[in-house]
Scaffold this active site. Sequence first.
Site, PDB file in Angstrom:
ATOM      1  N   LYS A 116      46.361  39.014  29.254  1.00 15.74           N
ATOM      2  CA  LYS A 116      46.906  38.785  30.585  1.00 15.74           C
ATOM      3  C   LYS A 116      47.606  37.431  30.680  1.00 15.74           C
ATOM      4  O   LYS A 116      48.617  37.289  31.377  1.00 15.74           O
ATOM      5  CB  LYS A 116      45.793  38.898  31.631  1.00 15.74           C
ATOM      6  N   LYS A 158      39.680  36.284  35.894  1.00 22.72           N
ATOM      7  CA  LYS A 158      40.009  37.542  35.237  1.00 22.72           C
ATOM      8  C   LYS A 158      39.990  37.360  33.730  1.00 22.72           C
ATOM      9  O   LYS A 158      40.502  36.369  33.203  1.00 22.72           O
ATOM     10  CB  LYS A 158      41.402  38.026  35.665  1.00 22.72           C
ATOM     11  N   GLY A 164      40.419  47.536  34.238  1.00 24.07           N
ATOM     12  CA  GLY A 164      39.419  48.353  34.910  1.00 24.07           C
ATOM     13  C   GLY A 164      38.382  47.565  35.682  1.00 24.07           C
ATOM     14  O   GLY A 164      37.289  48.054  35.943  1.00 24.07           O
ATOM     15  N   GLY A 165      38.733  46.320  36.056  1.00 25.39           N
ATOM     16  CA  GLY A 165      37.794  45.523  36.844  1.00 25.39           C
ATOM     17  C   GLY A 165      36.733  44.830  36.019  1.00 25.39           C
ATOM     18  O   GLY A 165      35.886  44.124  36.570  1.00 25.39           O
ATOM     19  N   HIS A 208      47.578  46.944  46.678  1.00 25.65           N
ATOM     20  CA  HIS A 208      47.796  47.157  45.244  1.00 25.65           C
ATOM     21  C   HIS A 208      48.833  48.271  45.115  1.00 25.65           C
ATOM     22  O   HIS A 208      48.544  49.440  45.348  1.00 25.65           O
ATOM     23  CB  HIS A 208      46.481  47.558  44.579  1.00 25.65           C
ATOM     24  N   HIS A 235      36.848  46.799  41.858  1.00 24.97           N
ATOM     25  CA  HIS A 235      38.179  46.674  41.269  1.00 24.97           C
ATOM     26  C   HIS A 235      38.599  47.941  40.526  1.00 24.97           C
ATOM     27  O   HIS A 235      39.516  47.896  39.696  1.00 24.97           O
ATOM     28  CB  HIS A 235      38.256  45.463  40.336  1.00 24.97           C
ATOM     29  N   GLU A 275      51.839  46.742  37.617  1.00 31.45           N
ATOM     30  CA  GLU A 275      51.031  46.613  38.824  1.00 31.45           C
ATOM     31  C   GLU A 275      51.377  45.328  39.566  1.00 31.45           C
ATOM     32  O   GLU A 275      51.490  44.253  38.967  1.00 31.45           O
ATOM     33  CB  GLU A 275      49.548  46.648  38.462  1.00 31.45           C
ATOM     34  N   ARG A 292      50.159  52.380  28.894  1.00 35.74           N
ATOM     35  CA  ARG A 292      49.600  53.717  28.659  1.00 35.74           C
ATOM     36  C   ARG A 292      49.859  54.573  29.882  1.00 35.74           C
ATOM     37  O   ARG A 292      50.393  54.099  30.892  1.00 35.74           O
ATOM     38  CB  ARG A 292      48.084  53.627  28.430  1.00 35.74           C
TER      39      ARG A 292
END
Length: 668
Positions: A116, A158, A164-165, A208, A235, A275, A292
Amino acid sequence: MINKLLIANRGEITCRIIRTAKRLGIATVAVYSDADANALHVQMADEAVHIGGSASKDSYLKGDIIIAAAKKTGAQAIHPGYGFLSENATFAQQCSDNDIIFVGPPIGAIEAMGSKSAAKTIMEQAAVPLVPGYHGEQQSEEMLKQAADNIGYPVLLKAAAGGGGKGMRQVHSAAEFSAGLAAAKREAMASFNDDVMLVEKYLTQPRHVEIQVFCDHHGNGVYLFERDCSVQRRHQKVIEEAPAPGLPEEIRSAMGEAALTAAKAINYVGAGTVEFLYDSDGSFYFMEMNTRLQVEHPVTEMITGQDLVEWQLRVASGEPLPATQEQLTITGHAFEARVYAEDPNNEFLPATGVLSTLRPPQENSFVRVDTGVLEGDTVSVFYDPMIAKLIVWDEDRGKALQRMALALQDYHIHGVTTNIEFLYNIATSDPFVNADLTTGFIDDHYDALFASHLASDEMLIYAALGVLLNQTPVTVQQGPIAGWVSPAHIADGWRANEDHMQSIQLRLSCGDVVDVSAVFVSRREQNTWKISINGKSHMCSGRLHDGKLDANVDGHRQQLTLASDHNHYHVFGDRQSLQFEHVLPDLGIDDNADNEGGLTAPMNGTIVSLLVEPETPVEAGTPLLIMEAMKMEHTIKAPTNGTVQEFFFSAGALVDGGAALLEFTADE
């Protein structure tokens, strides 16, 4: 075009890929673990190869074993689905090294978006708008905390390698930072074997919104509009919809172009999702790019009329994109609800068990059900507890939402606790109907969504009637004269001198016990009882057939669905369902049961860490240990003030659900 495809996944996504492959005339190969030997995806594929033990690390995460299966069966290509190896650059490289087509983006794109922090740097250079934050290499707690202090609280921690949170924590003050960072790092290491963190400004009321992008090997790229995925717990998305309600056309175009810019910045090929956080002032910020196919891709398919898996297979085969940007349009509105085996009333704790009854709504041009399980299958501890995705479409949002509510009413599952009623509560809540959406939707409307829905007298009467009908076989034997029936041969509970009265105890899923009395009145066409509850009596009759309960209560006729497994029942009504246990007389209820002394594991799992020393006094609510199960961390806390006498397991130990974890003595 690819002629043989191996799907390196399991469950509903594998079944969904197989359907498209079969339509295109592509032979399919499934892989399966010990736990999935009889799974639906194994039955649907043309071939299936066993790849190892039930745990993911022993099967679906074993890239070398999957490559060997592809070579053994002659598969030209591997589709990774989502999760598992779908964003694993090493696995994509293994495919390339073995001349197998990886149905996904180039290795460089996976690597670029795999971190990230690195992704933020690339997007910053490409002039894609970013949330203020720290994405640097300095990872000391002091440096990260200084960054959080500079950004200003609240902040979001993060995992740089996350998704996936997992490895994500909100920190609302400097005093919370150390604990939040430790928890995020621990979860990140357990999930990704990487605890590098980034720090971002936490927007308090964002939505989101994500853009579906697609690129081919010929330099073409399009965006297939957006999805709103704001309704989340932990999340993780709960209900998604497309298009995003109330999104101005100029924002849609700007966000789509920004997403394509992001994709082109890493030379992307294939299906991807960019996103964004969309703020109330119309600004939007890049969050991450998923390299993906997304779980929620069906809503995009429903509004565009495109099959995104077909697009993936064509692009992987070297073909150009099937459509240009100008040819893509939005038609109608679609929702997807994720049906999980979990308990929303217990912090969404995943559930396991046998799907003894599995009756999805009827599929048609408006309703679609993507699933990988059948009635009688087991929801195990080894994998994500998603049972199915319920997708609906109609010509506008209001009509589509009505279809969603009706489809959820028609979705009947017995044997495991599910989130279906919670999904219905969301879909019918005023804020959701009015599209008052933010990523904090569930927390913001907690009281309404989790309101104590006490079982109505009507549902309790149906429950009692179901029990009575289920345990009262009426057998009639013919007498010696044709057409004549001896009263002695009618097994209807009739008594000569007194009413046949039964006391029925129903233990509801919330733990409450309800007493119901039923007096048998007559047989005639249907057995009839006078059922009394909460001081009121009702004349009731009915019959059971093929899982349906035809009930007549005080002249009001209604058909319901009744599922039963021994003395456990689930009655599904029009707008409410009720799970309960018929407490048999010889079982009784021990109101004096003493559970003090031990705290038990909520399900099968692994002990992550012990948080206090034995013989340590603690206050109520103090975290005592952390265990991991079904891709989630669960913190076991002290029920009252007291002392931990002994832990029965050490960190790393596997434990069974219901096992006593520690000895705890409450203060007097």
